[in-house]
Structure formats: structure tokens, C-alpha cells
Write an enzyme that holds these catalytic residues in place. Structure first.
Site, PDB file in Angstrom:
ATOM      1  CD  GLU A  86     -77.307 -34.139  49.892  1.00  0.00           C
ATOM      2  OE1 GLU A  86     -78.481 -33.888  49.506  1.00  0.00           O
ATOM      3  OE2 GLU A  86     -76.757 -35.244  49.712  1.00  0.00           O
ATOM      4  CG  HIS A  95     -71.092 -35.285  44.885  1.00  0.00           C
ATOM      5  ND1 HIS A  95     -70.249 -36.083  45.623  1.00  0.00           N
ATOM      6  CD2 HIS A  95     -72.196 -35.092  45.652  1.00  0.00           C
ATOM      7  CE1 HIS A  95     -70.813 -36.362  46.788  1.00  0.00           C
ATOM      8  NE2 HIS A  95     -71.998 -35.772  46.834  1.00  0.00           N
TER       9      HIS A  95
END
Length: 279
Positions: free
Chosen positions: A89, A11
Site C-alpha cells: 500500500e 485485500h
């Protein structure tokens, strides 16, 4: 033989990345202005790549990055982005929302080293790797089913003639590994049964690539150093893999890394975020 492309992108930057604050799963920050510029640059870099599937973590920073990349694509702007919690994550528990220095201090107090240290309420590296393994096996199964469906609908001969004109164009020719470029008839330009884009996170991606290398014997570019292999991808760094499944065998995928954490598209972005090596 089933053969598919896998492009994995981290990202874009958030303000917490810039300030070296752990986000994990509990802090769902949007992209910063720099993060959106990085995502735009990654989208332009990948604009000529015809993806068949797009998957993203369901955390906001990844969702915004995936949408921005797809919005720049010349072929698949209308492709549905599928959000998957397995791409989140690593969970850092009590360390989420706190400076990276706090995590290092916790690890030191416990007599351990980052990134193997697991704070209270966080995920172990083995748990993250299990998530990555489960998602990758899902992708392999998806590619096998697609290839079988093509065979059923068109038959082997007609399928070959119908898809031979659809070459998947990749922007990283200069970053290709010798192994992939010298394999068969032109490396990444060969026909793929699927071409998949995944947008995820730094620590998760490093763990996933570690699984590819240690468990699945992924072939790496010859010029890749150990330091590069163990480093976290920069924000919107691009990695690309070619996966082959002989006779649709899900247990023995043959994986070739074409490029790892490629960031040439960020040269003109003025990116301020170089990822720390622990998250």
C-alpha cells in the site's frame, strides 16, 4: 503476439478499514472476520479460473487474502504465492495508525487536497506510480519469456495444438467490456500465455489503474463512469485486464479492462466496508 490475463484483487477488510484508520505500510493488521468472509467469497468467485502465477503484497492483510483465494481454487491450490514489496500500500508516514479525518485535516492545513497530499514520511503519488510501473513491466517481461520458452520447447505448431484445449474460464462474462467481447474470437476465452493473479491494496490499485489509463491508454468498459474510475476498490473487489504485446514489444502494451472493482460476489457477505475514496 504475447497475450496474458491480469486479475487484480484488493485485500479483505481489516478492523482498521472498518474504523476508517489509515494502515499504509506501517500498520500490518490481519483480516477481520468479515475480511475472511470476503476473501472466501472472492475465492469462490474465482474458483474456476486457472491461474499460472500468483503475486501478493507482503503485508499480512494481502497475504491472508491471497492464501484464502488460492485455497478455494479448483486448479491451482498448490501454486506458490510470490510476495513482492512493490505491491505494498501507499506509505502514509506520520498519518499511519491515525483516523482518515486526521489526514484530511493535515491536507487542509497544508492547503492541499486528498489524495494528492503527502504527509511527512509518506510516499508521493508519483512514487507509488513508479512502483506500479516497475511491477507491471516485470509482469510483461515474465509473459514474454514464458511465450518464448513455449516456442523453444514445442515450436509454434505443437504449442498451438497442445494448448488449444486449455480455455481459461472467467466468471465475469456479464461484466465484460464490449471491446473485449468483440475482439477476435471470443474475448477472454482465447488462449493466454499467462494468467496472473495479483492481491494488493486500495490506494495502490487506484494509482496503478490510473497509470494504465493515463500513460498506457487502457481501453475501458463503455459503461464505466468517471466516478467509478476514480473510486477505491471495495475490499476484495476484482478487476481484470487483458494485455497484448505485439511482437513482444514491452514499450507498447495494449491493455483492455474487462471489469473494474467488480463486487457481485459480496452480495451475501454482509460486507460493512465501503472504502473511503482516499486510501
Amino acid at each position: 503476439m504475447v497475450r496474458f490475463g491480469l486479475t487484480v484483487v484488493r485485500h479483505g477488510e481489516t478492523r482498521y478499514n472498518k474504523d476508517k484508520i489509515l494502515q499504509g505500510q506501517g500498520v500490518d493488521e490481519p483480516l477481520s472476520a468479515t475480511g475472511f468472509r470476503q476473501a472466501d467469497a472472492a475465492g469462490s468467485f474465482l474458483s474456476n479460473v486457472k491461474f499460472t502465477h500468483v503475486f501478493s503484497s507482503d503485508l499480512l492483510r494481502a497475504k491472508q487474502t491471497a492464501a484464502t483465494i488460492l485455497g478455494k481454487n479448483k486448479f491451482c491450490r498448490d501454486l506458490e504465492i510470490k510476495y513482492d514489496a512493490r505491491l505494498r500500500e501507499r506509505k502514509y508516514g506520520v498519518a499511519e495508525g491515525r483516523p482518515l479525518t486526521d489526514l484530511k485535516a493535515m491536507a487542509k492545513a497544508a492547503g492541499e487536497q486528498c489524495p494528492s497530499f503527502t504527509p511527512s514520511g509518506g510516499e508521493t503519488l508519483d512514487e507509488v506510480r513508479e512502483r506500479a510501473r516497475d511491477f507491471f513491466e516485470f509482469l510483461c517481461q515474465l509473459a514474454v519469456e514464458l511465450e518464448q520458452k513455449e516456442q523453444d520447447v514445442r515450436g509454434a505448431a505443437s504449442r498451438s495444438s497442445a494448448t488449444s484445449e486449455e480455455q481459461f474460464v472467467f466468471p465475469w462474462t456479464n461484466h465484460c467490456s464490449e471491446a473485449e467481447l468483440s475482439s477476435g474470437d471470443g474475448g477472454a476465452s482465447k488462449i493466454l500465455d499467462a494468467n496472473i493473479l495479483v492481491v494488493s491494496h486500495g490506494a495502490y490499485m487506484r494509482n496503478w489503474i490510473g497509470y494504465f489509463v493515463s500513460d498506457l491508454n487502457c481501453t475501458l468498459p463503455t459503461n464505466l463512469t468517471k466516478s467509478q474510475l476514480s473510486s477505491v476498490s471495495p475490499n476484495t473487489g476484482v478487476s481484470h485486464f487483458i494485455i497484448k504485446l505485439e511482437n513482444g514489444n514491452l514499450l507498447k502494451p495494449e491493455i483492455t479492462c474487462v471489469c473494474l472493482n467488480q463486487d457481485s460476489h459480496l452480495v451475501d457477505v454482509g460486507a460493512e466496508c465501503v472504502a473511503p475514496k482516499v486510501f
